[in-house]
Design a protein around this motif. Structure first.
Motif, PDB file in Angstrom:
ATOM      1  N   TRP A 115       0.839  -1.204   0.000  1.00  0.00           N
ATOM      2  CA  TRP A 115       0.000   0.000   0.000  1.00  0.00           C
ATOM      3  C   TRP A 115       0.869   1.248   0.000  1.00  0.00           C
ATOM      4  N   LEU A 116       1.954   1.222   0.795  1.00  0.00           N
ATOM      5  CA  LEU A 116       2.839   2.389   0.885  1.00  0.00           C
ATOM      6  C   LEU A 116       3.524   2.694  -0.437  1.00  0.00           C
ATOM      7  N   LEU A 117       3.848   1.661  -1.176  1.00  0.00           N
ATOM      8  CA  LEU A 117       4.526   1.864  -2.455  1.00  0.00           C
ATOM      9  C   LEU A 117       3.583   2.414  -3.522  1.00  0.00           C
ATOM     10  N   VAL A 118       2.330   1.997  -3.489  1.00  0.00           N
ATOM     11  CA  VAL A 118       1.410   2.295  -4.585  1.00  0.00           C
ATOM     12  C   VAL A 118       0.552   3.532  -4.326  1.00  0.00           C
ATOM     13  N   VAL A 119      -0.135   3.571  -3.182  1.00  0.00           N
ATOM     14  CA  VAL A 119      -1.169   4.594  -2.966  1.00  0.00           C
ATOM     15  C   VAL A 119      -0.609   6.021  -2.917  1.00  0.00           C
ATOM     16  N   PRO A 120       0.416   6.324  -2.087  1.00  0.00           N
ATOM     17  CA  PRO A 120       0.910   7.718  -2.093  1.00  0.00           C
ATOM     18  C   PRO A 120       1.443   8.157  -3.447  1.00  0.00           C
ATOM     19  N   ALA A 121       2.164   7.249  -4.132  1.00  0.00           N
ATOM     20  CA  ALA A 121       2.724   7.589  -5.442  1.00  0.00           C
ATOM     21  C   ALA A 121       1.622   7.851  -6.457  1.00  0.00           C
ATOM     22  N   THR A 124      -0.537  11.077  -5.517  1.00  0.00           N
ATOM     23  CA  THR A 124       0.209  12.308  -5.765  1.00  0.00           C
ATOM     24  C   THR A 124       0.391  12.552  -7.255  1.00  0.00           C
ATOM     25  N   PHE A 125       0.702  11.492  -8.011  1.00  0.00           N
ATOM     26  CA  PHE A 125       0.909  11.635  -9.456  1.00  0.00           C
ATOM     27  C   PHE A 125      -0.378  12.087 -10.148  1.00  0.00           C
ATOM     28  N   PHE A 126      -1.483  11.389  -9.873  1.00  0.00           N
ATOM     29  CA  PHE A 126      -2.745  11.764 -10.518  1.00  0.00           C
ATOM     30  C   PHE A 126      -3.193  13.161 -10.080  1.00  0.00           C
ATOM     31  N   LEU A 208      -8.798   3.998  -2.149  1.00  0.00           N
ATOM     32  CA  LEU A 208      -8.109   5.071  -1.436  1.00  0.00           C
ATOM     33  C   LEU A 208      -7.478   6.068  -2.402  1.00  0.00           C
ATOM     34  N   ILE A 209      -6.978   5.578  -3.529  1.00  0.00           N
ATOM     35  CA  ILE A 209      -6.443   6.485  -4.558  1.00  0.00           C
ATOM     36  C   ILE A 209      -7.547   7.397  -5.080  1.00  0.00           C
ATOM     37  N   TRP A 210      -8.724   6.826  -5.300  1.00  0.00           N
ATOM     38  CA  TRP A 210      -9.885   7.592  -5.774  1.00  0.00           C
ATOM     39  C   TRP A 210     -10.239   8.703  -4.792  1.00  0.00           C
ATOM     40  N   ILE A 265      -0.287  11.444   2.808  1.00  0.00           N
ATOM     41  CA  ILE A 265      -1.014  10.249   2.355  1.00  0.00           C
ATOM     42  C   ILE A 265      -0.340   8.989   2.900  1.00  0.00           C
ATOM     43  N   THR A 266       0.987   9.020   3.033  1.00  0.00           N
ATOM     44  CA  THR A 266       1.703   7.870   3.580  1.00  0.00           C
ATOM     45  C   THR A 266       1.257   7.581   5.009  1.00  0.00           C
ATOM     46  N   ILE A 267       1.114   8.625   5.824  1.00  0.00           N
ATOM     47  CA  ILE A 267       0.646   8.450   7.204  1.00  0.00           C
ATOM     48  C   ILE A 267      -0.743   7.828   7.213  1.00  0.00           C
ATOM     49  N   LEU A 268      -1.609   8.294   6.317  1.00  0.00           N
ATOM     50  CA  LEU A 268      -2.955   7.742   6.225  1.00  0.00           C
ATOM     51  C   LEU A 268      -2.919   6.272   5.837  1.00  0.00           C
ATOM     52  N   VAL A 269      -2.045   5.928   4.898  1.00  0.00           N
ATOM     53  CA  VAL A 269      -1.953   4.538   4.425  1.00  0.00           C
ATOM     54  C   VAL A 269      -1.466   3.606   5.535  1.00  0.00           C
ATOM     55  N   LEU A 270      -0.551   4.080   6.364  1.00  0.00           N
ATOM     56  CA  LEU A 270      -0.057   3.254   7.461  1.00  0.00           C
ATOM     57  C   LEU A 270      -1.177   2.876   8.429  1.00  0.00           C
ATOM     58  N   LYS A 271      -2.216   3.707   8.469  1.00  0.00           N
ATOM     59  CA  LYS A 271      -3.321   3.448   9.390  1.00  0.00           C
ATOM     60  C   LYS A 271      -4.563   2.916   8.677  1.00  0.00           C
ATOM     61  N   VAL A 272      -4.450   2.528   7.415  1.00  0.00           N
ATOM     62  CA  VAL A 272      -5.617   2.116   6.643  1.00  0.00           C
ATOM     63  C   VAL A 272      -6.334   0.961   7.337  1.00  0.00           C
TER      64      VAL A 272
END
Length: 336
Positions: A115-121, A124-126, A208-210, A265-272
């Motif tokens: 999740w950390l590798l995919v969601v923040p990247a 942020t990119f989109f 989560l990306i959405w 977003i990384t902090i949020l993903v750690l707590k998903v």
């Protein structure tokens, strides 16, 4: 209607309480530090004292709630992590030893890293691409509003929406899920998407990306608008094309903001937690740390020791990112 009335009553009571506290705290200051019928020297001294104390009076409710619901739980979680399932008997680091030997924890750790590798990247990119594109069109604000709209939906609500998109009704049944309906239209067989190991993690990440793309878009759009037009005009005069301007002119100037968005977003993903709970409840190899903590803490009889140990691990993972994010945000504000 009873729930609606209850909510309205709570809102009225909350607003009235805040107003009362504001008036009462100011009245207390006038009692202890009067400015009427006193000598000029004492009046000036009382005004300075009241001005120094007033911010702390207004901050007190927030600090009290932070202490009660954040600081105290941190110490209590660490205490429980060193005790047995009921929090009575001291067991030292045995809960942590069990944790790192547990296959479910190892699976959760791998999934969280994924999740950390995919969601923040991706978010942020989109968000950056959409911010750059919508700033150039007349209907950009309308597009931004639509893209930001998922931020107003709770994670559980968003999960329910996407559950209908991924819905699978079995062979021979009419598919009501949007994705399977599209797959059938293309001539392929429908799938139970969220039960496919490994790939189902990516289907959950899409939710989560959405949601977070709108957040990234708003912050990065503001940063892009803060870039001086002279730099872009100079690049155009030097013969730079749109891609070169985007990657070599715009991005370097907002890199600090990109880093803040990324780490937030990384902090949020750690707590998903909510999305996994609503979509799969950790089944089919989708378990994450927060959902595992919830299972051990509140399900199956409850094991406060092991659940608290997982909570401490999540906290330790979040703290470095949070500290770096705060420092980077402060540096960004100082530069401006």
């Amino acid at each position: 209607m009873e729930q609606l009335y209850s909510s309205l009553i709570i809102m009225v009571i909350g607003v009235a309480t805040c107003a009362f506290y504001y008036v009462f705290s100011n009245w207390l200051l006038t009692v202890f530090f009067p400015t009427r019928n006193v000598a000029n020297a004492k009046m000036a001294k009382n005004i300075r004292r009241a001005a120094a104390i007033r911010p702390w009076l207004f901050l007190f409710p927030a600090l009290a709630f932070l202490t009660l619901y954040l600081i105290y739980p941190v110490f209590e979680s660490f205490y429980l992590s060193l005790h047995d399932r009921n929090g009575d008997q001291f067991v030292g680091l045995s809960n942590y030893t069990w944790l790192f030997q547990n296959p479910e924890f190892q699976e959760s750790l791998v999934n969280n890293l994924l999740w950390l590798l995919v969601v923040p990247a991706a978010s942020t990119f989109f968000g950056l691409v959409i911010a750059a594109l919508t700033d150039k069109v007349s209907w950009g604000n309308i597009a931004k509003s639509l893209i930001f709209m998922p931020m107003a939906i709770s994670f559980i609500g968003a999960s329910i929406i996407w559950k209908f998109i991924y819905d699978y009704r079995g062979p021979g049944s009419e598919q009501i899920g949007l994705l399977n309906a599209f797959v059938e239209f293309l001539g392929f067989a429908p799938q139970a998407w969220i039960t496919i190991p490994f790939w189902n993690n990516f289907f959950l990440m899409v939710i989560l990306i959405w949601i977070q793309t709108g957040f990234a878009m708003v912050i990065l759009s503001a940063a892009l608008r803060g870039i001086p037009e002279e730099t872009v005009e100079a690049a155009v005069l030097d013969g730079a094309n749109g891609v070169q301007i985007f990657f070599k002119i715009l991005i370097p100037q907002i890199w600090g903001t990109i880093a803040v968005v990324w780490t937030t977003i990384t902090i949020l993903v750690l707590k998903v937690f909510d999305i996994v709970l609503a979509m799969t409840n950790g089944q089919w190899s989708t378990q994450v740390l927060a959902n595992m903590m919830f299972d051990w803490m509140f399900r199956g009889g409850g094991d406060f020791g092991r659940g608290a140990a997982i909570a401490v691990i999540i906290m330790i993972a979040v703290i470095p990112v949070m500290v770096w994010n705060m420092r980077n945000a402060s540096a960004e504000m100082e530069d401006r």
